[in-house]
Design an enzyme around this catalytic site. Structure first.
Site, mmCIF file in Angstrom:
data_model
loop_
_atom_site.group_PDB
_atom_site.id
_atom_site.type_symbol
_atom_site.label_atom_id
_atom_site.label_comp_id
_atom_site.label_asym_id
_atom_site.label_seq_id
_atom_site.Cartn_x
_atom_site.Cartn_y
_atom_site.Cartn_z
ATOM 1 C CE LYS A 1 -3.196 -1.212 3.272
ATOM 2 N NZ LYS A 1 -4.518 -1.134 3.942
ATOM 3 C CG ASP B 1 -8.627 1.816 4.250
ATOM 4 O OD1 ASP B 1 -9.434 0.961 3.838
ATOM 5 O OD2 ASP B 1 -7.413 1.578 4.404
#
Ligand code: ATR
Length: 285
Positions: A69, A106
């Site tokens: 990520k 997120d």
């Protein structure tokens, strides 16, 4: 599937623990989409090469999980502001011109789950507390600051990590000592555990929930078990509790919409489907 099926997936190393194939697979079947979503185990040394090949292979995009990520921030052609501030990319979209666009869903997933689980919460209801200062805390902090919370209290075992987060994010963020984690729960509107404490196989979060006000919203990003000891104690103290599974489900929706052209819904049936046979973890893709 036909020859024209759209293909997406999740790149991780390892990737076998990921719930994303099960989650996207449910939506693909439910909405009768001509597409597929694959687990793609890719080690760090092959990540850049695999990313470059996504457009050449005609893929619609991917999710990223551990350990890719952060690496992806530099490896894609463009990232949006939210990915930059969170410091991680969890969703890549292959654009029509074959370039790679990276974002992070997120923060959106966290807020959507909060709104679904605690509709009475509003950003101006009062201070928010984050327990933990890792990657998940950073995404949630960005979400809460963008939503407009008046004060964000961060408490972390390693205080330097909390200070680093506060310095990066700016003004309404206040760092507290780990020893004060129980006291700072008083007169708050929202408390979120972003650590792995309380997960199956881990010790429980050691905190006194007695100072919580009735009606404070308490969320845990751990969803295995769905009700952590922290949530049980918070509910007994009069808090409104929200479990962590919803954040995982909601963060997946923007990617699905971008790749497959359908805005999917997070439903009780989806929760049941994803939970069946699942092993592990915190709210990671
Ligand atoms: P993630 O990206 O999932 O947030 P992470 O970056 O490894 O994972 O962060 C894990 C968080 O859980 C950190 O806030 C960590 O605290 P430290 O920064 O002090 O390591 C916290 N954490 C993990 N185990 C802990 C424990 N036993 N006691 C207190 N905090 C813990």
């Amino acid at each position: 599937m036909t020859g024209a099926a759209k293909i997406a997936g999740v790149i991780g190393w390892p990737v076998a623990h990921s719930l994303s194939p099960r989650l996207h697979g449910y939506w693909l079947a439910h909405y009768n989409v001509d597409g597929a979503y694959l687990p793609l185990p890719v080690p760090p040394e092959s990540f850049a090469e695999v990313l470059c090949l996504l457009p050449a292979m005609g893929m619609a995009g991917v999710n990223l999980t551990i350990p890719h990520k952060q690496t992806a921030l530099e490896a894609v052609d463009e990232i949006d502001d939210v990915a930059k501030r969170i410091g991680a990319v969890n969703t890549i979209i292959v654009r029509d011109d074959k370039s790679l666009f990276g974002t992070n869903t997120d923060a959106r997933g966290f807020l959507a789950n909060l709104k679904a689980g605690a509709p009475a919460w509003a950003a101006d209801s009062g201070p928010a507390v984050l327990i933990g200062a890792g990657g998940a805390a950073r995404a949630i902090a960005v979400a809460l600051l963008d939503a407009g919370v008046p004060e964000l209290r961060i408490v972390n075992r390693t205080v330097a990590r909390a200070t680093e987060l506060a310095d990066a994010l700016g003004d309404p963020v206040k760092v507290h000592r780990w020893d004060d984690r129980s006291e700072i729960l008083a007169e708050t509107a929202l408390v979120v555990n972003t650590t792995s404490l309380g997960m199956i196989g881990q010790p429980a979060l050691d905190i006194d929930t007695g100072g919580l006000s009735v009606g404070t919203v308490v969320m845990d990003i751990v969803y295995s078990p769905l009700e952590t000891p922290f949530l049980t104690a918070a509910r007994a103290a009069g808090a409104v509790t929200v479990d962590g599974l919803g954040m995982l489900l909601h963060q997946a929706a923007p990617g699905f919409a971008a790749w497959f052209g359908v805005e999917p819904e997070v439903t009780p049936e989806l929760r049941t489907h994803v939970l069946a046979d699942h092993v592990s973890e915190t709210g990671d893709t």
